[in-house]
Design a protein around this motif. Structure first.
Motif, mmCIF file in Angstrom:
data_model
loop_
_atom_site.group_PDB
_atom_site.id
_atom_site.type_symbol
_atom_site.label_atom_id
_atom_site.label_comp_id
_atom_site.label_asym_id
_atom_site.label_seq_id
_atom_site.Cartn_x
_atom_site.Cartn_y
_atom_site.Cartn_z
ATOM 1 N N VAL A 105 -6.366 10.138 -25.571
ATOM 2 C CA VAL A 105 -6.247 8.778 -26.093
ATOM 3 C C VAL A 105 -5.208 8.009 -25.275
ATOM 4 O O VAL A 105 -4.096 8.495 -25.051
ATOM 5 C CB VAL A 105 -5.844 8.786 -27.586
ATOM 6 N N ALA A 106 -5.581 6.811 -24.853
ATOM 7 C CA ALA A 106 -4.661 5.892 -24.178
ATOM 8 C C ALA A 106 -4.729 4.563 -24.929
ATOM 9 O O ALA A 106 -5.789 3.943 -25.003
ATOM 10 C CB ALA A 106 -5.050 5.708 -22.718
ATOM 11 N N VAL A 107 -3.622 4.133 -25.498
ATOM 12 C CA VAL A 107 -3.592 2.937 -26.339
ATOM 13 C C VAL A 107 -3.288 1.724 -25.467
ATOM 14 O O VAL A 107 -2.247 1.654 -24.806
ATOM 15 C CB VAL A 107 -2.538 3.076 -27.452
ATOM 16 N N THR A 108 -4.215 0.757 -25.456
ATOM 17 C CA THR A 108 -4.001 -0.473 -24.698
ATOM 18 C C THR A 108 -3.511 -1.620 -25.568
ATOM 19 O O THR A 108 -2.955 -2.582 -25.072
ATOM 20 C CB THR A 108 -5.300 -0.904 -23.999
ATOM 21 N N ASP A 109 -3.712 -1.504 -26.873
ATOM 22 C CA ASP A 109 -3.225 -2.533 -27.801
ATOM 23 C C ASP A 109 -3.352 -1.958 -29.215
ATOM 24 O O ASP A 109 -4.101 -1.002 -29.453
ATOM 25 C CB ASP A 109 -4.033 -3.828 -27.677
ATOM 26 N N GLY A 110 -2.620 -2.570 -30.142
ATOM 27 C CA GLY A 110 -2.702 -2.134 -31.530
ATOM 28 C C GLY A 110 -1.704 -1.051 -31.865
ATOM 29 O O GLY A 110 -0.792 -0.741 -31.100
ATOM 30 N N GLU A 111 -1.901 -0.447 -33.029
ATOM 31 C CA GLU A 111 -0.961 0.539 -33.548
ATOM 32 C C GLU A 111 -1.696 1.827 -33.894
ATOM 33 O O GLU A 111 -2.885 1.818 -34.226
ATOM 34 C CB GLU A 111 -0.256 0.008 -34.802
ATOM 35 N N ILE A 112 -0.950 2.926 -33.806
ATOM 36 C CA ILE A 112 -1.511 4.231 -34.121
ATOM 37 C C ILE A 112 -0.509 4.988 -34.969
ATOM 38 O O ILE A 112 0.683 5.004 -34.652
ATOM 39 C CB ILE A 112 -1.875 4.986 -32.822
ATOM 40 N N ALA A 113 -0.947 5.563 -36.065
ATOM 41 C CA ALA A 113 -0.057 6.290 -36.973
ATOM 42 C C ALA A 113 -0.807 7.488 -37.532
ATOM 43 O O ALA A 113 -2.004 7.416 -37.813
ATOM 44 C CB ALA A 113 0.424 5.382 -38.108
ATOM 45 N N TRP A 114 -0.099 8.586 -37.705
ATOM 46 C CA TRP A 114 -0.694 9.848 -38.146
ATOM 47 C C TRP A 114 -0.038 10.270 -39.457
ATOM 48 O O TRP A 114 1.191 10.253 -39.565
ATOM 49 C CB TRP A 114 -0.481 10.910 -37.073
ATOM 50 N N GLN A 115 -0.844 10.637 -40.420
ATOM 51 C CA GLN A 115 -0.283 11.059 -41.705
ATOM 52 C C GLN A 115 -1.272 11.980 -42.422
ATOM 53 O O GLN A 115 -2.471 11.716 -42.468
ATOM 54 C CB GLN A 115 0.022 9.847 -42.595
ATOM 55 N N ASP A 116 -0.734 13.079 -42.955
ATOM 56 C CA ASP A 116 -1.529 14.024 -43.753
ATOM 57 C C ASP A 116 -2.760 14.513 -43.002
ATOM 58 O O ASP A 116 -3.875 14.588 -43.540
ATOM 59 C CB ASP A 116 -1.943 13.384 -45.084
ATOM 60 N N GLY A 117 -2.606 14.853 -41.728
ATOM 61 C CA GLY A 117 -3.678 15.479 -40.974
ATOM 62 C C GLY A 117 -4.730 14.569 -40.419
ATOM 63 O O GLY A 117 -5.761 15.042 -39.906
ATOM 64 N N THR A 118 -4.525 13.264 -40.473
ATOM 65 C CA THR A 118 -5.496 12.336 -39.880
ATOM 66 C C THR A 118 -4.790 11.028 -39.574
ATOM 67 O O THR A 118 -3.595 10.863 -39.837
ATOM 68 C CB THR A 118 -6.693 12.102 -40.822
ATOM 69 N N PHE A 119 -5.518 10.077 -39.017
ATOM 70 C CA PHE A 119 -4.932 8.778 -38.739
ATOM 71 C C PHE A 119 -4.714 8.025 -40.050
ATOM 72 O O PHE A 119 -5.573 8.046 -40.948
ATOM 73 C CB PHE A 119 -5.845 7.959 -37.811
ATOM 74 N N ASP A 120 -3.547 7.357 -40.139
ATOM 75 C CA ASP A 120 -3.236 6.564 -41.319
ATOM 76 C C ASP A 120 -4.002 5.238 -41.235
ATOM 77 O O ASP A 120 -3.675 4.360 -40.432
ATOM 78 C CB ASP A 120 -1.720 6.314 -41.384
#
Length: 963
Positions: A105-120
């Motif tokens: 994964v390469a993030v070009t924009d936006g937000e990424i968050a991980w919680q409880d074993g998956t993406f929040d």
């Protein structure tokens, strides 16, 4: 082939073409060029569809074929990709046929968050639906945000190069550092080949001119690659040095300063400055020097505080202590000494006495020229030879008082410095004392001895030095089986009312007694832990502090309140060996320590905090003030302007932060409920005087009315905000319309029109220059912020709408350069980058300290400091030299506020919940920043040693980092 698996492609790039075509192309080209062997067209084959997907089954078949021929799947994650059906379809097909571990994964924009074993889902905005729940653990992703719109996007751009190196390491199945080295080697090889080609082509230029052109182009390419390689290597080394400095800072500030200075020598960037600042504010170490004289055993300051005598096994050195941030060698070592036991200055600081414990020899040194001390007469012996027993010194106006073993005391009169006269004063004849200490006022002597596992400390009244009088005795049980027995360190407080001792054979740390009544000593406390291995103890000149050297290279400093137990005030970390000597400066502001490795360190005990309040909070006469402006007006007067409903309080303040004069300005109808606002320069006020009317005031001198604004239509005024320079005013009406007004001509304000229409607006904030207006519409829910480019007098426009946190913003601030928006949320303070073209992306930073959340934020005028506070969260001060890694530099533990505002220099105001205003100073922090290199060099022992430089900074010539 694309890789060792037999597949055609090393990776398949999935992306949204409209949003990330340029980034995807640059990533593909970078991966194909990075670490490319000289004899191959590309290092890897990377598939990237550049045709744009349409509802075409034939095209989809080719995509499926490419997916099947790729080893890895690279997702350019962005909000646009997250809602793209084709990106989602590519992800879904890949996961149906391959392992999720092959997704990069390469993030070009936006937000990424991980919680409880998956993406929040509540916080993640850039991941396609198909990827949710498919990964066993949080993926390692690279950050490409900020690259959209960058011209000439090549590997010369550090962000892209770093991301390419990360991804290429996975695709090549090699360690990243090895791959970076390979890339550099390929660059060098290409350069050598290019040079060889040039040499051959020169010989053939008469027959092949065209080939020369080709060679020139190859040489240019090779040179560009060489420069890219050097920059990449420098960047990697720079980051490594900063990371190492950050990792070692807590335990070894000397090494952290050396590493930070080395990083700054490679690139004087924000991260190196931030690292050095964090090192300085994270330690009380303010100067360090290597004496090269062996184990340091005694330290004492001259009475004028300008000279420091450091006694060690191989002599005494004199140091200039007039500047607490630098220890400069003045003279020495004076002579080789066997078991130095004491050094002391005469009261007028013209004579230094140096005594050996093994022989009893005393040498007097004339300090008329401190840079060239001269021995006075012949060294003499006090009371004959004193085998391995101590000598202590305490001076009076014309003599030195020596305390030794069997004969007790000796007064040495130095009226005739060439022929000192010795007068013995017996204590307890025949008794061998293990240690002797004298109070600073020379009224009390403590003498320790040991017998059959019992430690004895005698107290003597010396107010008549020629006739000492015993006043009391203390005993402490020791361990008769201990390898070393007896007292290891002994100290009497300056006035003689307290006694501190450590023992070689008694556990429980340092013992502290109240000996105000010597016949009835009272044990106050045991401090320093259970260890018996404490080698030095010292009282401050005022007797209110006690310093204790601990066995693990730490030094503890205790406050000694009257009638109460000692309280730990400071824990000093950074000695490289065990401290054997401690001494306070005459003013008690500095503690000097010396260790077994001949290192002497000056510790700052005076700075209570890098940020401190000035004076007491001052009242505002209960006018219900809401906001504060703290400014220095053109006439040089510093004022605090508190604005509220119906008026303002203008208070002149002194340099000490005290109120000097106060004026209440009645500006309008208090019943309307719209507060007055003021420009940050302290010149212009805007006050509501009716439902739709605003009166402008000039308060640069005597307050005067200068213009009137009337809202168009029938909507009524709800809120106002003014730019820092007073050139713009924003108004919010009850129709939820935000309107801008040009105030450059305050007599005739110009309506610039409506710039935003949003419900539930809580706050409007300008950058100081008025370029941007940040609108906080937290009542709208998710992503409540609106950014307006005001045009600064021309045409305003909304450059970004609906960005920010996924929940309520409790406070906002914009940095003066307009690059950063800080937003307080329940989860901490989040940061967004605002670029010149209006693109906004969240920085990977979350500022969190304490359990509460901030409701008021303010940047300093230079943008290097952020202050946060609330009614239940104390004031906190953050260093913003590197906005991607802000550092908490001050957390006083108190100072709740409903509003904070920066003013002149490094000072700011905090409006407390009761309406009173307190002025805070960050002058100490500003001074450290403004002298960053000098302050860091003061503790860095000359900078990173050359041998260590060659170990850590490969391929770059040694650079001296300190003068």
């Amino acid at each position: 082939m694309g890789d060792g698996t037999g597949r055609k492609y090393a990776a398949f790039i999935s992306y949204n073409r409209e949003a990330d075509a340029a980034v995807a192309a640059a990533l593909q080209q970078g991966l194909q060029r990075f670490a490319r062997p000289w004899n191959r067209l590309r290092a890897l084959r990377i598939f990237r569809d550049d045709t744009g997907l349409s509802a075409n089954t034939g095209l989809w078949a080719s995509i499926v074929a490419a997916l099947g021929d790729a080893e890895y799947f690279i997702l350019l994650a962005s909000p646009e990709a997250a809602v793209s059906p084709w990106v989602d379809r590519e992800v879904e097909h890949w996961l149906a046929t391959r392992s999720a571990e092959t997704v990069l994964v390469a993030v070009t924009d936006g937000e990424i968050a991980w919680q409880d074993g998956t993406f929040d889902a509540a916080q993640t905005t850039c991941i396609p639906t198909a990827l949710y729940g498919s990964l066993a653990e949080e993926p390692r992703w690279v950050d490409l945000r900020g690259l959209r719109g960058v011209p000439d996007l090549t590997l010369s751009v550090p962000t892209l190069r770093s991301a390419v190196a990360d991804i290429a390491a996975t695709l090549h199945h090699r360690d990243k550092d090895d791959l970076v080295g390979e890339d550099i080697r390929q660059f060098r090889r290409s350069r050598r080949l290019a040079r060889s080609a040039i040499g051959a082509l020169i010989a053939l230029t008469l027959v092949a001119t065209g080939a020369g052109i080709v060679a020139t182009r190859q040489s240019a390419i090779a040179e560009q690659r060489r420069q890219d390689a050097v920059r990449a290597a420098d960047l990697a080394t720079y980051r490594q040095l900063v990371a190492q400095a950050d990792a070692t800072r807590t335990g070894d500030p000397i090494l952290a300063a050396q590493l930070g200075l080395a990083a700054a020598a490679i690139s004087d960037g924000e991260r190196a400055r931030a690292s050095l600042t964090a090192t300085l504010v994270g330690s009380r170490m303010q100067a360090a020097a290597a004496t090269q004289t062996g184990i340091i055993r005694r330290i004492t300051s001259s009475h004028d505080g300008k000279l420091l005598a450091v006694g060690a096994d191989r002599g005494v050195t004199l140091w200039d202590a007039s500047n607490p941030h630098r220890l400069t060698l003045v003279a020495g070592p004076l002579e080789d000494i066997y078991e130095l036991n004491a050094v002391a200055f005469s009261p007028d600081d013209t004579v230094l006495a140096v005594a050996e414990g093994g022989s009893g020899k005393v040498t007097l040194w004339d300090l008329a020229d401190r840079h060239a001390p001269a021995a006075l007469g012949t060294p003499f012996v006090v009371g004959g030879r004193i085998d391995d027993l101590p000598v202590s010194i305490a001076p009076d106006a014309h003599s030195f008082l020596f305390a030794a073993d069997t004969f007790g005391l000796a007064i040495v009169d130095i009226s005739d410095r060439s022929h000192p006269r010795i007068a013995p004063v017996p204590l307890a004849p025949g008794r061998a004392y293990a240690d002797i200490a004298l109070s600073l006022d020379r009224s009390t002597l403590a003498a320790a001895w040991h017998d059959n596992g019992i430690n004895h400390i005698e107290l003597w009244d010396l107010r008549q030095p020629g006739r000492p009088r015993p006043t009391g005795t203390l005993t402490v049980d020791g361990d008769p089986d201990a390898a070393f027995q007896g007292v290891s360190s002994l100290a009497v407080s300056p006035s003689g009312n307290r006694l501190a001792a450590t023992f070689n054979d008694a556990i429980g740390g340092a013992y502290l007694w109240d000996v105000s009544l010597p016949a009835q000593p009272v044990l106050l406390a045991k401090v320093g832990g259970e260890s018996a291995n404490h080698h030095a103890v010292a009282f401050s000149p005022d007797g209110h502090s006690l310093a204790l050297a601990l066995e693990d290279y730490r030094i503890a400093v205790y406050d000694l309140p009257d009638g109460s137990a000692p309280v730990m005030a400071h824990e000093l970390v950074g000695q490289h060996d065990t401290a054997m000597a401690l001494g306070f400066s005459r003013d008690g502001a500095t503690l000097i320590s010396g260790d077994t490795g001949s290192l002497v360190i000056a510790w700052d005990l005076a700075t209570a905090s890098w940020v401190r309040p000035l004076g007491e909070p001052f009242d505002t006469n209960g006018r219900g003030a809401k906001a504060v402006v703290y400014a220095r007006r053109p006439d040089g007067v510093t004022v605090v302007i508190q604005t509220g409903v119906g008026g303002a309080v203008i208070t002149k303040v002194t340099e000490d932060g005290e109120p000097d004069d106060k004026t209440w300005l009645q500006t309008g109808e208090s019943g309307h409920g719209v507060p007055t606002v003021a420009a940050a320069d302290g010149i212009t006020l805007a006050a509501s005087v009716g439902a739709r009317t605003i009166q402008l005031w000039d308060v640069s001198g005597a307050p005067r009315k200068v213009g009137v604004i009337t809202l168009p239509g029938s909507a009524e005024l709800v809120e106002t905000a003014m730019s820092g320079n007073g050139s713009l005013l924003a108004t919010l009406d009850d129709d939820d319309q935000v309107r801008l007004w040009d105030l450059r001509d305050r007599a005739t304000p110009r309506d610039m029109g409506t710039v935003a229409d949003a419900r539930y607006i809580d706050q409007m904030t300008f950058t100081p220059d008025g370029r941007y207006l940040l609108i906080d519409a937290s009542g709208m829910g998710r992503r409540p912020l609106i950014l307006v480019d005001t045009g600064r007098g021309s045409t305003p426009r909304v450059v970004h709408k609906a960005f920010g946190p996924p929940d309520i913003a409790y406070g906002t601030a914009i940095s003066p350069d307009g690059r950063t928006v800080a937003v307080s949320t329940l989860g901490g303070i989040l940061l967004w980058d605002i670029t010149d073209n209006g693109a906004v992306h969240q920085l990977p930073v979350r500022l969190k300290a304490g359990a509460g959340h901030a409701t008021t934020l303010a940047f300093s005028a230079d943008g290097r400091t952020l202050v946060t506070a609330s009614t239940d969260q104390p004031i906190q001060v953050w260093d913003f030299a590197d906005r991607e890694a802000p550092t908490l530099v001050a957390d006083p533990g108190y100072g709740q506020a409903v509003a904070v505002a920066f003013g002149p220099g490094a000072r700011f105001t905090a409006t407390e919940p009761d309406g009173r205003v307190r002025i805070w100073s960050a002058d100490a922090l500003a001074s450290a920043r403004n002298n960053l290199r000098a302050r860091a060099c003061a503790i860095a022992l000359g900078g990173l040693p050359e041998a260590r430089w060659r170990e850590l900074v490969a391929g770059r010539a040694y650079t001296a980092t300190c003068p």
